[in-house]
Design an enzyme around this catalytic site. Sequence first.
Site, mmCIF file in Angstrom:
data_model
loop_
_atom_site.group_PDB
_atom_site.id
_atom_site.type_symbol
_atom_site.label_atom_id
_atom_site.label_comp_id
_atom_site.label_asym_id
_atom_site.label_seq_id
_atom_site.Cartn_x
_atom_site.Cartn_y
_atom_site.Cartn_z
ATOM 1 N N GLU A 1 -39.125 -1.988 -37.535
ATOM 2 C CA GLU A 1 -38.416 -0.837 -36.977
ATOM 3 C C GLU A 1 -36.906 -1.011 -36.974
ATOM 4 O O GLU A 1 -36.163 -0.032 -36.807
ATOM 5 C CB GLU A 1 -38.888 -0.572 -35.542
ATOM 6 C CG GLU A 1 -40.335 -0.099 -35.419
ATOM 7 C CD GLU A 1 -40.523 1.332 -35.896
ATOM 8 O OE1 GLU A 1 -39.527 1.985 -36.231
ATOM 9 O OE2 GLU A 1 -41.684 1.787 -35.936
ATOM 10 N N GLU B 1 -54.896 -18.889 -38.056
ATOM 11 C CA GLU B 1 -54.051 -19.272 -36.930
ATOM 12 C C GLU B 1 -54.186 -20.745 -36.569
ATOM 13 O O GLU B 1 -53.396 -21.265 -35.784
ATOM 14 C CB GLU B 1 -54.368 -18.416 -35.706
ATOM 15 C CG GLU B 1 -55.692 -18.689 -35.043
ATOM 16 C CD GLU B 1 -55.831 -17.924 -33.734
ATOM 17 O OE1 GLU B 1 -56.077 -18.580 -32.709
ATOM 18 O OE2 GLU B 1 -55.686 -16.691 -33.736
#
Length: 267
Positions: A78, A109
């Site tokens: 953004e 992960e």
Amino acid sequence: MRTTESSSNYDNLESMEVAELIANINKEDMTVPMAVQQVLPAIEGLIKEIVVRMKNGGRLFYIGAGTSGRLGILDASECPPTYGVSHDMVIGLIAGGDLAIRKAVENAEDDAEQAWQDLKANGIKEGDTVIGIAASGSTPYVIGGVEKAREEGLLTGCITCNAGSPLAEAVQYPIEVVVGPEFVTGSTRMKAGTAQKLVLNMISTAVMIKLGKVKGNKMVNMQLSNHKLVERGVGMIMDATGLEEKVAREKLLQFGSVSEALKDLEK
């Protein structure tokens, strides 16, 4: 037991009516901003250090897995349209790569070495900042990444939702937002995810303001990527200068941003 894994304050969820479910979820959500408020000094300290480095050409990296990784990518993505910065100024990385943005990547992960490899692939350098995001505070991908970054002399911070976690111990600027048990036990995409999003909003917004990407309260460097944003930009110029709409629009389209148009008009 980690707070994020502790049992929900509610039980027999399947027997609740929808109205009761959403009222209770909302009740839990209301506690999140208060938890964030408790750690504002820690957020402030990290932001100030980031600004110093970014004013000298440093970049900001977020690293995470699952929901935490996706939230980092969302915040980073953004920044260019909102503040007109380059796409490599704030970068979000997720365990498992871009595929993991949409689908879980098995065991990604758990690789403590991969985050640093991902950072190196993105040209990590002196003056950059790495923020690890992990609700649990124990994700190997994230811990390994910030540990190596710190060894290399980079600024490191984290956003986690458990107190005294290995991740917090691994960084210089830990942010520990303890939101308590989730409505659905262990579902950290809920309150923990909301807390992480609130903190990320604070970090990127405050940093960009301090880097001069906002004037007054306006996004004067936003990208004019659609009709709505062009119209918003025209309105900004009209408000700031008193120009008629036609002239303001011509100036905006000529210079490509509110900021550049205002600079020309101030000459």
